[in-house]
Motif scaffolding. Structure first.
Motif, PDB file in Angstrom:
ATOM      1  N   LYS A   2     -27.295  -2.986  26.331  1.00 32.39           N
ATOM      2  CA  LYS A   2     -26.667  -4.089  27.066  1.00 32.39           C
ATOM      3  C   LYS A   2     -25.145  -3.948  27.117  1.00 32.39           C
ATOM      4  O   LYS A   2     -24.487  -4.704  27.822  1.00 32.39           O
ATOM      5  CB  LYS A   2     -27.042  -5.423  26.413  1.00 32.39           C
ATOM      6  CG  LYS A   2     -28.538  -5.726  26.451  1.00 32.39           C
ATOM      7  CD  LYS A   2     -28.843  -7.023  25.718  1.00 32.39           C
ATOM      8  CE  LYS A   2     -30.341  -7.298  25.695  1.00 32.39           C
ATOM      9  NZ  LYS A   2     -30.664  -8.534  24.951  1.00 32.39           N
ATOM     10  N   ILE A   3     -24.590  -3.021  26.339  1.00 31.23           N
ATOM     11  CA  ILE A   3     -23.138  -2.789  26.360  1.00 31.23           C
ATOM     12  C   ILE A   3     -22.852  -1.626  27.294  1.00 31.23           C
ATOM     13  O   ILE A   3     -23.233  -0.485  27.012  1.00 31.23           O
ATOM     14  CB  ILE A   3     -22.602  -2.480  24.940  1.00 31.23           C
ATOM     15  CG1 ILE A   3     -22.964  -3.595  23.958  1.00 31.23           C
ATOM     16  CG2 ILE A   3     -21.090  -2.298  24.979  1.00 31.23           C
ATOM     17  CD1 ILE A   3     -22.533  -3.323  22.529  1.00 31.23           C
ATOM     18  N   PHE A  45     -20.394  -8.050  18.926  1.00 32.15           N
ATOM     19  CA  PHE A  45     -21.496  -8.229  19.866  1.00 32.15           C
ATOM     20  C   PHE A  45     -22.838  -8.318  19.138  1.00 32.15           C
ATOM     21  O   PHE A  45     -23.742  -9.045  19.571  1.00 32.15           O
ATOM     22  CB  PHE A  45     -21.510  -7.067  20.860  1.00 32.15           C
ATOM     23  CG  PHE A  45     -22.649  -7.119  21.841  1.00 32.15           C
ATOM     24  CD1 PHE A  45     -22.550  -7.871  22.996  1.00 32.15           C
ATOM     25  CD2 PHE A  45     -23.823  -6.420  21.595  1.00 32.15           C
ATOM     26  CE1 PHE A  45     -23.599  -7.926  23.901  1.00 32.15           C
ATOM     27  CE2 PHE A  45     -24.879  -6.474  22.488  1.00 32.15           C
ATOM     28  CZ  PHE A  45     -24.767  -7.226  23.644  1.00 32.15           C
ATOM     29  N   TYR A  71     -27.483  -2.079  22.188  1.00 37.78           N
ATOM     30  CA  TYR A  71     -26.508  -1.121  22.733  1.00 37.78           C
ATOM     31  C   TYR A  71     -26.722  -0.875  24.231  1.00 37.78           C
ATOM     32  O   TYR A  71     -25.768  -0.604  24.971  1.00 37.78           O
ATOM     33  CB  TYR A  71     -26.578   0.195  21.971  1.00 37.78           C
ATOM     34  CG  TYR A  71     -25.497   0.347  20.916  1.00 37.78           C
ATOM     35  CD1 TYR A  71     -24.156   0.211  21.250  1.00 37.78           C
ATOM     36  CD2 TYR A  71     -25.812   0.627  19.590  1.00 37.78           C
ATOM     37  CE1 TYR A  71     -23.161   0.353  20.296  1.00 37.78           C
ATOM     38  CE2 TYR A  71     -24.829   0.765  18.627  1.00 37.78           C
ATOM     39  CZ  TYR A  71     -23.503   0.622  18.988  1.00 37.78           C
ATOM     40  OH  TYR A  71     -22.501   0.747  18.049  1.00 37.78           O
ATOM     41  N   HIS A  83     -18.095  -3.398  19.119  1.00 37.17           N
ATOM     42  CA  HIS A  83     -19.538  -3.335  18.909  1.00 37.17           C
ATOM     43  C   HIS A  83     -20.027  -4.374  17.895  1.00 37.17           C
ATOM     44  O   HIS A  83     -20.982  -5.117  18.177  1.00 37.17           O
ATOM     45  CB  HIS A  83     -19.943  -1.929  18.443  1.00 37.17           C
ATOM     46  CG  HIS A  83     -19.693  -0.873  19.469  1.00 37.17           C
ATOM     47  ND1 HIS A  83     -19.832   0.477  19.205  1.00 37.17           N
ATOM     48  CD2 HIS A  83     -19.296  -0.953  20.763  1.00 37.17           C
ATOM     49  CE1 HIS A  83     -19.539   1.165  20.292  1.00 37.17           C
ATOM     50  NE2 HIS A  83     -19.210   0.326  21.242  1.00 37.17           N
ATOM     51  N   ILE A  91     -17.228   0.143  28.905  1.00 38.89           N
ATOM     52  CA  ILE A  91     -16.430  -0.618  27.938  1.00 38.89           C
ATOM     53  C   ILE A  91     -15.858   0.318  26.877  1.00 38.89           C
ATOM     54  O   ILE A  91     -14.686   0.210  26.501  1.00 38.89           O
ATOM     55  CB  ILE A  91     -17.289  -1.720  27.288  1.00 38.89           C
ATOM     56  CG1 ILE A  91     -17.711  -2.756  28.331  1.00 38.89           C
ATOM     57  CG2 ILE A  91     -16.538  -2.393  26.141  1.00 38.89           C
ATOM     58  CD1 ILE A  91     -18.621  -3.836  27.802  1.00 38.89           C
ATOM     59  N   ASP A  92     -16.684   1.247  26.400  1.00 46.98           N
ATOM     60  CA  ASP A  92     -16.206   2.241  25.432  1.00 46.98           C
ATOM     61  C   ASP A  92     -15.132   3.134  26.054  1.00 46.98           C
ATOM     62  O   ASP A  92     -14.137   3.464  25.404  1.00 46.98           O
ATOM     63  CB  ASP A  92     -17.365   3.105  24.942  1.00 46.98           C
ATOM     64  CG  ASP A  92     -18.342   2.332  24.058  1.00 46.98           C
ATOM     65  OD1 ASP A  92     -18.402   1.091  24.191  1.00 46.98           O
ATOM     66  OD2 ASP A  92     -19.028   2.966  23.248  1.00 46.98           O
TER      67      ASP A  92
END
Length: 542
Positions: free
Chosen positions: A438-439, A465, A436, A462, A443-444
Motif C-alpha cells: 500500500k506504500i 505507517f 508495504y 515506514h 514515496i521511497d
C-alpha cells in the motif's frame, strides 16, 4: 548526519541479515527434504506401522477432514450470509460475537464435549434434573471418537469460513444484487447465482485454512484416542523414540497439507473478491420479521452458544465444583510464563519479518524474494512436525559438524521461541508485506531525493505507517502462541508449563476436571485479545 545514517545500513549488511532470517525460517523444510535424501525405511517401528496401521491412520485423517470441511462450510457460510444481508434481533451482536469461536482451541472444546456425553457427566445431570436417572442414561448417547473430533474441530474452526465469507459479502456490489432482483431472481436464486459465486474465492481460502488446521490438530485427536497421521508422528518420536519414522510420517502429512497451502496461495494471489463499491450504492440490509427473524436469531444464538458459551460454561462449572484443583495451581507462574512467551516470541517474529520485508523492498533482489517465498511455508507445517524438524536439525549439526547446539536449544526457552518463529513467521511476514504494497515505491524514491537514508526512511516513513498493523499482528501471533500445544509440549524447558500444556497433561491423565482452571484462563486470555482486535481493528465503525 546523512552520511552517518547512510553508513548505518549498507546494502551488504541488509542483504546478509534478510538472507539469514529467511534461511533460518526454512530450516523445517530443509530438514524434511533432507529426510527424503537420506530416507531409511529399515526402522522396525516404521515397518510395523506401514503394515498394520498406516491405512487406518490415513483413513481416519481423511474422514475427519471431509467431515470438518462440510460442517465448517455450512456453519460459516450460512451465519455470514445472515448477519451480512439481514437485520434481526441481536444481528449486530452476532456479527462480532461469532468471531469469539477463535478463543476456544479444539482440544478444550473436546474436553467440554466429552464431559457432556460421558457417563454421569454434564448431560446426565441436566437430563436427570427433569427426568429419572434411568431415562437420562438412555437419552444421552455414547460419543463416537471420530464424530467427537469432527464436532470439536468444526465449532472451533468455522470462524475461518465465517470471517472471510462475511468480508466478501459486505464488500459485494449492491448493483449486481439489484440487477439480479430486476431480472426476477428469487432470494434463493440470487444467493446461488450471484452472491455465492462472487464470494467463492474467499470461501475457498477459508476452507483451505480449515483443512490445514484439521490435518495439523494434535490435542483433539490425542484426547479422543483416535489414530491419525499427526498422532502417529508423536507416537513415533515420543513413545518409540524413532526419529526416522517420525520424519517419514511428517513428510507424508506435509504432502497433504502443502496441497491445501498451495491451493490457498493460488486462490488468494491477485484475487479480487468483490467489485469496487466506489460506484455502487450502499448495501441494503433486509429487515426480517416473524418466523424468519426468529429462525435467524435462533440459528446464530445456537451457533454462538455451542462454539463459545458451551465450553466456557463447562469450564466455569468444573472450576466452582472442584475448587481443590484451583488451589493446587501456581496461576501467577502460569500467567508470567504466558506473558514471557508472548513478549519474547512476538517481538522477535515481528522484528525479523519487518526487517525482511524492508530489505526485500529496498534491495529488489530476486534471490531474496524467492527464498522469502519459501520462508512463509511454516504456517502450513503442523506444530508437531516443526518440533520434530527442529530436533532433527540440531541432531544433524551435531553429527555432521560436531556443533553441539542441541542441548542449548532443545528443552530451553530459546528452542521454544525458535519453534514459534518457524510456525508463525508467515503470519507477520504476510501482514507486513500486504502493508508495504500500500506504500507507493515513489514515496521511497522521493525520500531518497530529499536526502533521506534507508534508516531514516524506515523510521520516519515506514514505521509510522505500520503502527496499527503491528499492534494487530502482535495480537494475532499472541493468540496462536497461547493456543499452541505440540510445539510448547515438546520444545519447552523442563517444568515450564503454560495453560495449554497444563490442561493437556491433566486431560491425558484422565483428570479432565482439573483441566478446567488452566483451560478457563486460556479462554479468558484469548477472549480478551479477540475483543481487543474487534474493538480497535475489526469493527466496521473504525
Amino acid at each position: 548526519m546523512s552520511r552517518f545514517e547512510n553508513s548505518l545500513i549498507p546494502n551488504s549488511i541488509i542483504y546478509f541479515f534478510v538472507l539469514l532470517i529467511s534461511l533460518i525460517s526454512i530450516i523445517p523444510l530443509f530438514t524434511i527434504f533432507n529426510g527424503i535424501i537420506e530416507l531409511n525405511t529399515n526402522s522396525e517401528y516404521f515397518y510395523f506401522f506401514r503394515e498394520f496401521s498406516l491405512k487406518n491412520y490415513v483413513a481416519n485423517s481423511i474422514i475427519i477432514l471431509f467431515g470438518v470441511l462440510v460442517f465448517t462450510f455450512l456453519l460459516g457460510l450460512y451465519s455470514a450470509y445472515l448477519v451480512s444481508f439481514y437485520k434481526f434481533p441481536f444481528s449486530s451482536f452476532f456479527k462480532y460475537a461469532l468471531i469469539l469461536s477463535f478463543a476456544i482451541p479444539p482440544y478444550i472444546f473436546a474436553y467440554s464435549l466429552s464431559a457432556f456425553f460421558e457417563n454421569y457427566g454434564t448431560g446426565y445431570l441436566i437430563v436427570s434434573t427433569f427426568l429419572n436417572e434411568k431415562m437420562a442414561n438412555q437419552i444421552i448417547p455414547n460419543l463416537n471418537p471420530i464424530i467427537g473430533i469432527i464436532i470439536s474441530l468444526s465449532f472451533s474452526l468455522f470462524g475461518y469460513v465465517y470471517i472471510l465469507a462475511r468480508s466478501s459479502f459486505v464488500n459485494q456490489s449492491q448493483n449486481l444484487i439489484e440487477v439480479s432482483s430486476n431480472l426476477g431472481f428469487s432470494q434463493t436464486q440470487r444467493f446461488f447465482k450471484v452472491i455465492l459465486p462472487s464470494a467463492r474465492p474467499a470461501i475457498f481460502i477459508g476452507l483451505s485454512l480449515v483443512a490445514m488446521e484439521t490435518l495439523s490438530d494434535f490435542g483433539t485427536a490425542s484426547f479422543f484416542g483416535t489414530s491419525t497421521l499427526i498422532t502417529g508422528i508423536y507416537n513415533s518420536w515420543f513413545i518409540f523414540d524413532d526419529l526416522v519414522s517420525a520424519n517419514i510420517l511428517s513428510l507424508f502429512l506435509l504432502i497433504f497439507i502443502l496441497f491445501f497451502f498451495c491451493l490457498e496461495s493460488f486462490s488468494s494471489k491477485n484475487s479480487k473478491y468483490h467489485l469496487s463499491n466506489s460506484s455502487s450504492h450502499k448495501k441494503k440490509i433486509i429487515n426480517l420479521s416473524g418466523k424468519k427473524a426468529i429462525f435467524a436469531f435462533v440459528f446464530c444464538f445456537i451457533l454462538f452458544f455451542l462454539s463459545f458459551l458451551f465450553p466456557l460454561f463447562q469450564m466455569l462449572f468444573w472450576t466452582f465444583k472442584f475448587p481443590e484443583y484451583y488451589s493446587n495451581l501456581d496461576l501467577i507462574k502460569l500467567n508470567l510464563n504466558t506473558v514471557k512467551l508472548i513478549l519474547a516470541s512476538t517481538i522477535i517474529i515481528i522484528v525479523c519479518s519487518f526487517f525482511s520485508n524492508f530489505g526485500i523492498r529496498v534491495l529488489q533482489k530476486k534471490t531474496l524474494r524467492f527464498i522469502s517465498s519459501l520462508s512463509i511455508s511454516g504456517y502450513a507445517i503442523p506444530g508437531i512436525v516443526i518440533s520434530v524438524s527442529t530436533i532433527t536439525f540440531f541432531s544433524i549439526l551435531n553429527e555432521k559438524f560436531n556443533i553441539n547446539l542441541k542441548s542449548f536449544f532443545i528443552g530451553s526457552i530459546y528452542g521454544l521461541i525458535l519453534g514459534y518463529l518457524f510456525r508463525f513467521y508467515s503470519i507477520s511476514f504476510n501482514a507486513i508485506k500486504a502493508g508495504y504494497l500500500k506504500i507507493n515505491q515513489s514515496i521511497d524514491d522521493s525520500a531518497s531525493l530529499l536526502g533521506f537514508s534507508k534508516f531514516r526512511t524506515l523510521t520516519k516513513i515506514h514505521l509510522p505507517f505500520f503502527k496499527k498493523n503491528i499492534y494487530f499482528i502482535f495480537i494475532l501471533i499472541s493468540l496462536e502462541i497461547i493456543k499452541e500445544l505440540p510445539i510448547t509440549l515438546i520444545l519447552r524447558p523442563f517444568n515450564f508449563e503454560t495453560f495449554s500444556t497444563k490442561a493437556y497433561n491433566f486431560a491425558s491423565q484422565d483428570l479432565i476436571e482439573a483441566a478446567s482452571v488452566p483451560s478457563l484462563f486460556l479462554i479468558l486470555w484469548t477472549t480478551f485479545l479477540i475483543i481487543l482486535s474487534i474493538k480497535y481493528f475489526l469493527s466496521e465503525e473504525k
